[in-house]
Design a protein around this motif. Structure first.
Motif, PDB file in Angstrom:
ATOM      1  N   ARG A   1       3.714  22.231   3.778  1.00  0.00           N
ATOM      2  CA  ARG A   1       5.118  22.273   4.208  1.00  0.00           C
ATOM      3  C   ARG A   1       5.842  20.977   3.861  1.00  0.00           C
ATOM      4  N   ARG A   2       5.074  19.865   3.795  1.00  0.00           N
ATOM      5  CA  ARG A   2       5.722  18.577   3.573  1.00  0.00           C
ATOM      6  C   ARG A   2       4.752  17.596   2.919  1.00  0.00           C
ATOM      7  N   CYS A   3       5.314  16.733   2.105  1.00  0.00           N
ATOM      8  CA  CYS A   3       4.560  15.626   1.524  1.00  0.00           C
ATOM      9  C   CYS A   3       5.436  14.378   1.597  1.00  0.00           C
ATOM     10  N   GLN A   4       4.925  13.363   2.288  1.00  0.00           N
ATOM     11  CA  GLN A   4       5.638  12.096   2.422  1.00  0.00           C
ATOM     12  C   GLN A   4       4.857  11.026   1.669  1.00  0.00           C
ATOM     13  N   ILE A   5       5.540  10.292   0.819  1.00  0.00           N
ATOM     14  CA  ILE A   5       4.932   9.187   0.082  1.00  0.00           C
ATOM     15  C   ILE A   5       5.795   7.962   0.337  1.00  0.00           C
ATOM     16  N   GLU A   6       5.167   6.902   0.855  1.00  0.00           N
ATOM     17  CA  GLU A   6       5.922   5.688   1.190  1.00  0.00           C
ATOM     18  C   GLU A   6       5.170   4.448   0.767  1.00  0.00           C
ATOM     19  N   GLY A   7       5.919   3.437   0.372  1.00  0.00           N
ATOM     20  CA  GLY A   7       5.349   2.132   0.088  1.00  0.00           C
ATOM     21  C   GLY A   7       5.192   1.858  -1.394  1.00  0.00           C
ATOM     22  N   HIS A   8       4.656   0.678  -1.661  1.00  0.00           N
ATOM     23  CA  HIS A   8       4.384   0.228  -3.021  1.00  0.00           C
ATOM     24  C   HIS A   8       2.921  -0.203  -3.084  1.00  0.00           C
ATOM     25  N   ALA A   9       2.265   0.092  -4.181  1.00  0.00           N
ATOM     26  CA  ALA A   9       0.841  -0.230  -4.311  1.00  0.00           C
ATOM     27  C   ALA A   9       0.613  -1.735  -4.350  1.00  0.00           C
ATOM     28  N   GLU A  10       1.488  -2.468  -5.015  1.00  0.00           N
ATOM     29  CA  GLU A  10       1.329  -3.907  -5.230  1.00  0.00           C
ATOM     30  C   GLU A  10       0.040  -4.221  -5.962  1.00  0.00           C
ATOM     31  N   TYR A  11      -0.350  -3.298  -6.855  1.00  0.00           N
ATOM     32  CA  TYR A  11      -1.509  -3.493  -7.721  1.00  0.00           C
ATOM     33  C   TYR A  11      -1.204  -4.553  -8.781  1.00  0.00           C
ATOM     34  N   ASP A  12       0.054  -4.591  -9.205  1.00  0.00           N
ATOM     35  CA  ASP A  12       0.504  -5.539 -10.215  1.00  0.00           C
ATOM     36  C   ASP A  12       1.990  -5.803  -9.987  1.00  0.00           C
TER      37      ASP A  12
ATOM     38  N   MET B   1       0.840  -1.183   0.000  1.00  0.00           N
ATOM     39  CA  MET B   1       0.000   0.000   0.000  1.00  0.00           C
ATOM     40  C   MET B   1       0.882   1.241   0.000  1.00  0.00           C
ATOM     41  N   ILE B   2       0.460   2.246  -0.746  1.00  0.00           N
ATOM     42  CA  ILE B   2       1.146   3.537  -0.754  1.00  0.00           C
ATOM     43  C   ILE B   2       0.444   4.441   0.256  1.00  0.00           C
ATOM     44  N   SER B   3       1.222   5.020   1.141  1.00  0.00           N
ATOM     45  CA  SER B   3       0.709   5.949   2.147  1.00  0.00           C
ATOM     46  C   SER B   3       1.230   7.347   1.828  1.00  0.00           C
ATOM     47  N   ILE B   4       0.294   8.301   1.734  1.00  0.00           N
ATOM     48  CA  ILE B   4       0.656   9.683   1.422  1.00  0.00           C
ATOM     49  C   ILE B   4       0.213  10.560   2.581  1.00  0.00           C
ATOM     50  N   ILE B   5       1.137  11.322   3.136  1.00  0.00           N
ATOM     51  CA  ILE B   5       0.828  12.229   4.242  1.00  0.00           C
ATOM     52  C   ILE B   5       1.212  13.644   3.837  1.00  0.00           C
ATOM     53  N   ILE B   6       0.222  14.532   3.842  1.00  0.00           N
ATOM     54  CA  ILE B   6       0.422  15.943   3.532  1.00  0.00           C
ATOM     55  C   ILE B   6       0.396  16.712   4.847  1.00  0.00           C
ATOM     56  N   THR B   7       1.406  17.533   5.100  1.00  0.00           N
ATOM     57  CA  THR B   7       1.470  18.337   6.327  1.00  0.00           C
ATOM     58  C   THR B   7       1.414  19.804   5.940  1.00  0.00           C
ATOM     59  N   ARG B   8       0.513  20.517   6.600  1.00  0.00           N
ATOM     60  CA  ARG B   8       0.314  21.943   6.328  1.00  0.00           C
ATOM     61  C   ARG B   8       0.648  22.760   7.575  1.00  0.00           C
ATOM     62  N   ASN B   9       0.962  24.040   7.369  1.00  0.00           N
ATOM     63  CA  ASN B   9       1.193  24.925   8.509  1.00  0.00           C
ATOM     64  C   ASN B   9      -0.136  25.533   8.968  1.00  0.00           C
TER      65      ASN B   9
ATOM     66  N   ASP C   1      -7.874   0.638  -2.287  1.00  0.00           N
ATOM     67  CA  ASP C   1      -7.246  -0.537  -1.660  1.00  0.00           C
ATOM     68  C   ASP C   1      -5.723  -0.489  -1.760  1.00  0.00           C
ATOM     69  N   PHE C   2      -5.200   0.471  -2.535  1.00  0.00           N
ATOM     70  CA  PHE C   2      -3.770   0.510  -2.810  1.00  0.00           C
ATOM     71  C   PHE C   2      -3.088   1.815  -2.419  1.00  0.00           C
ATOM     72  N   VAL C   3      -3.890   2.884  -2.221  1.00  0.00           N
ATOM     73  CA  VAL C   3      -3.337   4.216  -1.915  1.00  0.00           C
ATOM     74  C   VAL C   3      -4.205   4.880  -0.861  1.00  0.00           C
ATOM     75  N   THR C   4      -3.559   5.372   0.195  1.00  0.00           N
ATOM     76  CA  THR C   4      -4.265   6.195   1.194  1.00  0.00           C
ATOM     77  C   THR C   4      -3.613   7.564   1.236  1.00  0.00           C
ATOM     78  N   ILE C   5      -4.428   8.573   1.509  1.00  0.00           N
ATOM     79  CA  ILE C   5      -3.902   9.938   1.600  1.00  0.00           C
ATOM     80  C   ILE C   5      -4.477  10.598   2.838  1.00  0.00           C
ATOM     81  N   SER C   6      -3.586  11.262   3.575  1.00  0.00           N
ATOM     82  CA  SER C   6      -3.962  11.994   4.785  1.00  0.00           C
ATOM     83  C   SER C   6      -3.469  13.422   4.627  1.00  0.00           C
ATOM     84  N   ASP C   7      -4.381  14.364   4.784  1.00  0.00           N
ATOM     85  CA  ASP C   7      -4.049  15.782   4.642  1.00  0.00           C
ATOM     86  C   ASP C   7      -4.309  16.447   5.976  1.00  0.00           C
ATOM     87  N   LYS C   8      -3.216  16.749   6.709  1.00  0.00           N
ATOM     88  CA  LYS C   8      -3.386  17.304   8.056  1.00  0.00           C
ATOM     89  C   LYS C   8      -2.718  18.643   8.207  1.00  0.00           C
TER      90      LYS C   8
END
Length: 104
Positions: A15-26, A1-9, A97-104
């Protein structure tokens, strides 16, 4: 799974964007979800550096992308990142099922 975390001021500027992991879709090399996320993040980094001339620390390697902005936040840099987030959000909506995004 790819996890995306957006951090705002406190002004809601990115201010920051973190992307980690692999989708494993194929299988590697055929994974359209990983490829789409990679293209968006790589293009955003190029735009931040070459178009917006936004100061920051940019790391992009297999399974990890980290965008950490520093200095004065440029409007063009924010526009580039907001556009990237639109694309990432759409991918997350279509492939939840393969990518989550959090915008905080």
């Amino acid at each position: 799974m790819i996890s995306i975390i957006i951090t705002r001021n406190s002004d809601r500027l990115i201010r920051r964007c973190q992307i980690e992991g692999h989708a494993e879709y194929d299988d590697p090399g055929y994974d359209i979800v990983c490829a789409a996320v990679s293209v968006l993040s790589c293009t955003a980094i190029l735009g931040l550096q070459d178009i917006a001339q936004q100061e920051g620390h940019y790391t992009n390697m297999s399974g990890q992308c980290d965008i950490i902005l520093s200095g004065v936040l440029t409007q063009s840099g924010q526009d580039i990142l907001e556009t990237m987030i639109l694309g990432l959000t759409e991918i997350s909506n279509q492939y939840s099922d393969f990518v989550t995004i959090s915008d905080k």
